[in-house]
Design an enzyme around this catalytic site. Structure first.
Site, short mmCIF file in Angstrom:
data_model
loop_
_atom_site.label_atom_id
_atom_site.label_comp_id
_atom_site.label_asym_id
_atom_site.label_seq_id
_atom_site.Cartn_x
_atom_site.Cartn_y
_atom_site.Cartn_z
CG ASP A 140 -1.84 1.15 1.31
OD1 ASP A 140 -2.36 1.53 0.25
OD2 ASP A 140 -2.06 1.68 2.41
CG ASP A 168 -1.59 1.84 6.90
OD1 ASP A 168 -2.14 1.64 5.81
OD2 ASP A 168 -1.30 2.98 7.31
CG ASP A 197 -4.11 -2.04 2.98
OD1 ASP A 197 -4.27 -1.87 1.76
OD2 ASP A 197 -3.68 -1.16 3.74
#
Length: 1128
Positions: free
Chosen positions: A409, A744, A748
């Site tokens: 990410d 985080d 995700d």
């Protein structure tokens, strides 16, 4: 304060922040119209029941529709009294109704993942294939004891030891798993603790878990939204949805909504999002598991990452060993019974043959290997914990080293999730706020012309505030949207008296930012030569420039010319091209004649100026990469690992960040087309290496499109949803990639759970992502991932060396047992001594491999992944998949039904009788597995045979020197039962000395094998042999234990050894040990010539210069105090 980002001014970038081409397939509930509280109660109950049953029906679409109806209708549906015009006068629910709904629907909490009981966890550890083998061997020993108790008393100990070892292995693995779970639990806090609600006409603070449908919630800047709410009144309210969508831009909230998609609706705020500006009232429409946060978390329940590569390979090795051990034991049991012991009557023949068969079985099984593997992984996990990497699953340590693709990410993982000032343009000069060669401009100086005015506007024309003033700036939390927070931190770091500015220059008037003006303005009582008021403004550059007629040059306002406007255009374009968010600053010194000291500014009267301002400068901000990220990604790519960004942010922003952190170095298809002056369609697939995919394209991608995407070394997926991230991981795994996913946010978590290794952030990470991941970075440092990859590769190498060392002694144990039956030699080693080898000195010495250093400083990270994904590997994987059992899906739920054990066994057993099966089994691949042909050859055909010969030579030399028997005499004596329990004691004493020498011979030759196994790429000599001091500690304790077994009085009764064994016979295995080192040297030199080690090609363009910290990490030595000026 929303602001204009340089790259986001185009229409393509004004799209919604979260893209879904089709409804997100979440487990949602349908909305039931109702007109009274009773109906609301029924609706609430149905929501609760649906939430509980979401695992049964996974494919339901997102169907929040409340945002499409007037708030009055929604309030009536939930039986609550609100005042949309004067929100503070809302009555809310009455306490009794709230209590009733709480009892009916349950608390507003996220259901924790289904927990497995400790007993079942331990049982799962105990029933691993290796442990089952040990238990089977132990049970067989007790069966033998039952058949012939008199001659098999030693089996009482032997069976108990084998079973105890199985339980010990399980206990070690169970303890480590429980320890990791306990550490993880200390990080989790699934819901905000308190929130403000309106009940019985009063605003009260209650635990968020007590919220119910229909509650009126009040949220202000700094609060976390405690449930999904429908906004019906707010003031300048903005929320940060980054944990849900992965995008840093604050989202405006407004009671008026024009969007049909609930995820884009401006009058909805979702559970877990943070209020970064303003305040508002909202009506609770979803709680607990029924919130969007809960549904994304629910996606993880249906995903399973499956077994790790290490677990699969160990299982395959166990199957091979078990097959060989069981087959050998059965075959030689039959040979022994019918050919050797057929003349013996009763239980004696069966007992002897069983004893022999079990001895062969035990000899094949490396009893200490499970403990060795578990302990090596535990030691590595502990070492990683000291580097702030928490491993929840032991095999995850090695999996990190095996990954071929790392999908990460952007927000909060690669970047800081904290907008930071990067460049300032004022007085026609560009200043860099970063100490980095990548940023153009002069070094920043707070006293440079125009900079004090920029700092003043950044500090005063802002709604962002620090939570406290009694600690240093760097330790404070800031309340406000991302842009204003970045400006405030920058100003605070460069203005020594920042905390006093509000009192020095009191704000007397404010026009907050709005989407119509696209600027914010404040007026302060700040004296100047011609008056007492100073107007400050910041906002979208193109809007601010239109309002200005002068420009500040060297502290003097001069007329704004076309040359100035052109310089502005150039600087704006430069900043925007870097993916920065750009703001313009302006000011106006209000003349006293027009605005006397007692002037009262009023919005209604609009008695304040908004034209003829003085343009002060431009400021660019970005969400900068975290410190060390660029080098970390560079090292990953040098190690042959493909790093891929998967983000919810805009493609241009994602690409701009990617080019700063070594993730993207090459041209995209569009860039190649632009350079060649042709259309995009004319560019061939082999002409570009970088690709950026928009989330809108993902749902329409064909299998061929996926193949093209994953063939590129540089990939970015932008504007992705949780469903998209999950789909990306699955497609990568289908090609054979071992996928690591870092993230985080809640968005995700499904991908984290599905990946071969999910890596979550501890500090910035959501609780759902921590639960889903297999590994957690405790310090949120992406660079820790690279250290983990290196550690994973090292532990794989050390595991391989340890296994190679450990199983080498199997041949000196197995072959003598076979010769005992086939050639009728005296038994060189009994089952108890075999166990002492496996669980004694071998275990102590093999554990020291955990501390072995890499054979070269950089070699590990220059080798390709051990399972590289190539065109050939993809083709092979698809061939194998085509012959696998077809998937079966449940007609009602659509869930995949796993084939039964017997179906799988029948399918695999049937395949074994085909040519294709064996051809593929022995097909040459580029993969490196834990136990490969080279390792087995070393252990069973090369050094294993050398050790067998050495030990047998020692054995027969002792028989000859101590008893006067040549090998043929010993065989003849064995055929006459000359070494049975009823034989002369002298014979038994000589045999005990020979067996003791055989046992010690294995140990001595294994000491030389230890150093031979340490070297895979270098010769077994030199300083590297002494780099691991624990090896010598293990040797000392291992030898002490081995000699203790032989020479300690009383132990010969248990182990069949002799205290009178002469040391001189041990010179023979020493000679064979030296030969082992010579053989290892010749073998390494030959392999270097025949199969030289292939290193990864150097990647052109990698920037490994360390990323620098920003200017406001400096001390205040260069800060400047801004003091009130005295009018002339």
């Amino acid at each position: 304060m929303a602001s204009t980002e340089g790259v986001s001014s185009s229409p393509a970038q004004q799209e919604s922040k979260l893209e879904f081409n089709e409804p997100l397939k979440l487990s949602r509930t349908r909305t039931i119209p109702a007109n009274n509280a009773a109906d609301s109660s029924h609706h609430s109950k149905e929501l609760s029941e649906k939430g509980k049953g979401k695992k049964d029906v996974k494919e339901k679409t997102l169907d929040i529709t409340e945002h499409l109806f007037p708030i009055e209708e929604i309030a009536a549906r939930h039986g609550v009294s609100i005042d949309a015009q004067r929100a503070a006068n809302s009555k809310g629910l009455d306490s009794s109704a709230a209590a009733r709904r709480l009892e009916e629907n349950g608390p507003n909490i996220l259901s924790p993942p289904k927990q497995i009981s400790p007993f079942m966890k331990f049982f799962h550890c105990l029933t691993s294939l290796f442990n089952l083998l040990l238990i089977l061997a132990g049970v067989l020993n007790y069966i033998l004891l039952a058949v012939d108790p008199k001659n098999n008393k030693v089996n009482t100990y032997l069976g108990a030891i084998l079973i105890a070892v199985a339980f010990l292995n399980a206990a070690i693995e169970f303890y480590q798993a429980q320890k990791s779970a306990a550490v993880l639990q200390s990080f989790l806090n699934l819901m905000p603790q308190k929130c403000y609600v309106v009940r019985d006409g009063k605003s009260i603070q209650i635990p968020a878990a007590d919220l119910v449908l229909g509650d009126v919630v009040f949220a202000r800047m700094g609060d976390k939204i405690p449930a999904d709410i429908m906004i019906y009144a707010c003031t300048d309210m903005k929320v940060d949805n980054s944990s849900l969508t992965g995008e840093t831009d604050p989202q405006d909230r407004n009671p008026i909504n024009e969007h049909k998609n609930p995820l884009e609706a401006r009058n909805l705020a979702f559970n877990g999002s943070l209020v970064v500006n303003g305040e508002g009232y909202g009506l609770v429409i979803r709680t607990g598991d029924n919130t969007v946060l809960g549904q994304i978390a629910g996606l993880t329940a249906g995903e399973d990452s499956g077994k790790s590569p290490l677990t699969r390979e160990i299982d395959d090795f166990v199957k091979i060993i078990a097959s060989i051990a069981i087959t050998t034991a059965i075959v030689f049991f039959l040979i022994g019974y019918f050919a050797v012991y057929s003349k013996k009557q009763g239980s004696s023949g069966i007992s002897n043959t069983l004893n022999f068969a079990i001895g062969v079985f035990v000899a094949w099984v490396p009893e200490g290997l499970p403990a060795t593997v578990t302990m090596l992984l535990t030691i590595a996990a502990k070492r990683m914990a000291s580097q702030n990497v928490l491993v929840k699953d032991l095999t995850g340590v090695e999996t990190l080293g095996a990954i071929t693709l790392l999908a990460t990410d952007k927000t909060g993982t690669l970047t800081r999730n904290q907008m930071t000032v990067t460049n300032i343009w004022s007085s026609t000069n560009m200043y860099s706020a970063f100490r980095s060669a990548a940023n153009s401009g002069q070094p920043f100086d707070a006293s440079s012309p125009g900079i004090p005015e920029v700092l003043s506007i950044a500090a005063l024309c802002s709604r962002a505030k620090f939570d406290r003033v009694d600690v240093p700036i760097a330790e404070r939390q800031i309340l406000g949207d991302a842009t204003e927070s970045g400006l405030t931190r920058f100003a605070a770091a460069n203005i020594a008296n920042f905390d006093d500015l509000g009192d020095l220059y009191r704000k007397v008037f404010e026009v907050p930012f709005n989407s119509e003006n696209k600027w914010a303005m404040t007026i302060h009582r700040k004296d100047h030569a011609d008056g007492s008021f100073t107007l400050l403004m910041k906002g979208a550059p193109e809007r601010i420039l239109r309002l200005c007629s002068t420009i500040l040059i060297n502290n003097e306002a001069i007329p704004l010319t076309k040359e100035h406007a052109q310089a502005y255009d150039d600087m704006y374009t430069l900043m925007a091209s870097k993916g920065h968010r750009v703001l313009a600053f302006a000011q106006l010194l209000l003349p006293r004649a027009q605005y006397p000291d007692d002037h009262v500014f009023d919005k209604e009267k609009k008695n304040y100026p908004t034209t003829d301002l003085c343009f002060v400068g431009l400021v660019s901000l970005e969400d900068p990469p975290k410190h060390g990220v660029r080098e970390a990604i560079g090292r990953c790519r040098s190690a042959g690992i493909r790093v891929m960004m998967v983000t919810g942010d805009h493609p241009l922003t994602a690409e701009a960040i990617g080019r700063k952190i070594n993730l993207v170095l090459s041209d995209t298809k569009e860039m190649v087309a632009k350079e060649r002056g042709c259309s995009v369609e004319e560019v061939g697939e082999d002409e570009y290496n970088a690709i950026v995919i928009h989330g809108e394209q993902i749902d329409s991608l064909t299998p061929h499109d996926w193949d093209v995407i994953f063939s590129k070394p540089e990939i970015i997926f932008a504007r992705t949803s949780p469903k998209h991230k999950l789909e990306i991981v699955k497609h990568a795994q289908s090609l054979g990639h071992i996928v690591g996913v870092t993230g985080d946010g809640v968005n995700d978590s499904p991908a984290l759970k599905k990946a071969d290794l999910g890596i979550a952030m501890n500090i910035s990470g959501s609780d759902v992502s921590k639960e889903a991941a297999a590994m957690i970075l405790l310090d949120d440092n992406f660079a820790s991932t690279v250290r983990g990859i290196e550690e994973g590769r090292l532990i794989f190498t050390n595991l391989k060396k340890s296994i190679q060392y450990t199983i080498t002694h199997s041949m000196p144990e197995v072959i003598p047992n076979l010769l005992y039956v086939i050639a009728s030699i005296p038994l060189p080693i009994n089952a108890m001594l075999i166990l002492v080898i496996d669980l004694g000195f071998e275990l102590l010495i093999s554990l020291t491999f955990a501390w072995d250093q890499p054979e070269s400083d950089t070699g590990l990270m220059r080798l390709p992944p051990r399972k590289p994904v190539t065109a050939a590997s993809i083709e092979r994987k698809r061939r194998l998949a085509s012959r696998a059992l077809p998937s079966v899906f449940d007609e009602e739920s659509g869930d995949e039904i796993q084939p039964s054990f017997w179906n799988r066994f029948h399918h695999e057993f049937k395949a074994m009788f085909t040519n294709v099966y064996w051809r593929e089994k022995f097909e040459s691949t580029e993969e490196e597995i834990l136990v490969d042909a080279g390792l087995l050859s070393w252990a069973y055909l090369e050094v294993g045979i050398i050790q067998t010969v050495g030990a047998l030579v020692t054995f027969f030399v002792v028989l000859y020197k101590e008893g006067g028997w040549t090998p043929s005499d010993a065989v003849a004596l064995q055929k006459l039962d000359g070494f049975s329990p009823t034989s002369p004691q002298a014979n038994l004493d000589v045999l005990a000395k020979a067996q003791s020498s055989f046992y010690l011979s294995i140990m001595i030759m294994q000491l030389f094998n230890l150093f031979a196994c340490k070297c895979r790429y270098r010769l077994p000599f030199g300083r590297y042999m002494f780099s691991n001091i624990r090896s010598f500690i293990g040797i000392v304790f291992g030898c002490a234990l081995a000699f203790f077994v032989v020479y300690c009085p009383g132990l010969p009764v248990v182990f069949g050894t002799s205290n009178d064994t002469a040391f001189v016979y041990l010179l023979i295995p020493f000679g064979f040990g030296v030969f082992i080192l010579f053989y290892a040297t010749m073998r390494t030199l030959l392999l270097r010539r025949l199969r030289p080690t292939q290193l990864n090609e150097e990647i052109i363009g990698l920037n490994m210069v360390p990323t620098m910290k920003t200017m406001f990490s400096r001390t205040f030595s260069r800060t400047k105090s801004i003091q009130p000026t005295t009018p002339n």
